[in-house]
Design a protein around this motif. Structure first.
Motif, short mmCIF file in Angstrom:
data_model
loop_
_atom_site.label_atom_id
_atom_site.label_comp_id
_atom_site.label_asym_id
_atom_site.label_seq_id
_atom_site.Cartn_x
_atom_site.Cartn_y
_atom_site.Cartn_z
N TYR A 43 0.84 -1.19 0.00
CA TYR A 43 0.00 0.00 0.00
C TYR A 43 0.88 1.24 0.00
O TYR A 43 1.90 1.29 0.69
N GLU A 47 -3.10 5.01 0.14
CA GLU A 47 -3.92 3.80 0.04
C GLU A 47 -4.13 3.15 1.40
O GLU A 47 -5.23 2.68 1.72
N ALA A 50 -6.75 5.07 3.25
CA ALA A 50 -8.08 4.86 2.68
C ALA A 50 -8.63 3.47 3.02
O ALA A 50 -9.82 3.31 3.29
N GLU A 51 -7.76 2.45 2.98
CA GLU A 51 -8.20 1.06 3.18
C GLU A 51 -8.41 0.70 4.65
O GLU A 51 -9.20 -0.19 4.97
N LYS A 53 -9.72 0.41 8.28
CA LYS A 53 -10.94 0.71 9.01
C LYS A 53 -10.62 1.50 10.27
O LYS A 53 -11.38 2.36 10.70
N ASN A 143 -7.47 -3.60 9.53
CA ASN A 143 -8.58 -3.86 8.62
C ASN A 143 -9.85 -4.16 9.42
O ASN A 143 -9.88 -4.02 10.66
N GLU A 144 -10.91 -4.62 8.74
CA GLU A 144 -12.19 -4.84 9.40
C GLU A 144 -12.16 -6.02 10.38
O GLU A 144 -13.07 -6.18 11.20
N PHE A 149 -2.21 -4.51 8.46
CA PHE A 149 -1.99 -4.84 7.05
C PHE A 149 -0.67 -5.55 6.79
O PHE A 149 -0.47 -6.14 5.73
#
Length: 213
Positions: A43, A47, A50-51, A53, A143-144, A149
């Protein structure tokens, strides 16, 4: 008397069956080390923001017991009937110092999954990833599933300083110039993919993230 003896025999059998499935905890030096290797997505700074959460700077204050999660292959992926995968992890509670993006739980803390764990017989070790240490401060891009990451998105903060390679292009260029590099040498390269690491005050780094949001 016979009835008492019968019940005693049944109880002893139940205990034996229960203990048959038990595993005694091995000394750490005798545990099997299960080495894992991961291919982490790449990333850019923008990015990653933005990605994610959740983006949080906080202190690790507690860890859960090891959790065993059995999963099946995603629908449509031919993994064979009945094939499952078992993951082991613990939930680390992070006490937010600055919550840049996302929301904390009802307890005011942010959960982070840590896959660097030990069971009674095994040590799970992912190449390039350090276990999350209690009482240490970190910046995480999550992340969710509350998983960071990659190793670069788990940033240890020491004495208010964070060392990171997840930087905007403009900052990378400034650092390269300070190092005496000629930017013309990078003219045909994607600067987002150029590895540059820099240490800076964590508040300064958080301000860069907020500016890019």
């Amino acid at each position: 008397m016979k009835r008492k003896a019968l019940w005693a025999g049944v109880l002893a059998l139940v205990i034996l069956l229960a203990c048959a499935g038990c595993q005694r905890e091995l000394p750490r030096e005798e545990k099997e080390v299960v080495k894992g290797y991961a291919s982490w997505p790449s990333y850019s700074f923008e990015e990653a923001i933005a990605e994610a959460k959740t983006i949080v700077y906080g202190k690790a204050v507690s860890k859960s017991d090891v959790i065993e999660e059995v999963t099946s292959p995603p629908e449509g992926l031919d993994g064979g009937e009945g094939v499952t995968d078992t993951n082991y992890y613990c939930e680390v509670s992070l006490e937010p110092i600055t919550l840049v993006k996302g929301e904390a739980g009802e307890d005011g803390e942010v959960a982070v999954r840590d896959f660097e764990v030990e069971t009674d017989t095994k040590i799970y070790d992912t190449d390039g990833v350090d276990p999350i240490e209690l009482e240490q401060e970190y910046v995480f891009f999550l992340n969710e599933y509350n998983v960071f990451f990659g190793p670069s998105m788990m940033m240890l903060v020491e004495d208010g300083q964070v060392s990171t390679s997840v930087l905007p292009t403009s900052v990378k260029e400034e650092i390269l110039v300070e190092q005496g590099k000629d930017l013309d040498d990078y003219a045909n390269m994607n600067m987002e993919q150029v590895y540059v690491e820099n240490a800076m005050p964590v508040e300064e780094y958080l301000a860069l993230i907020e500016e890019a949001m």
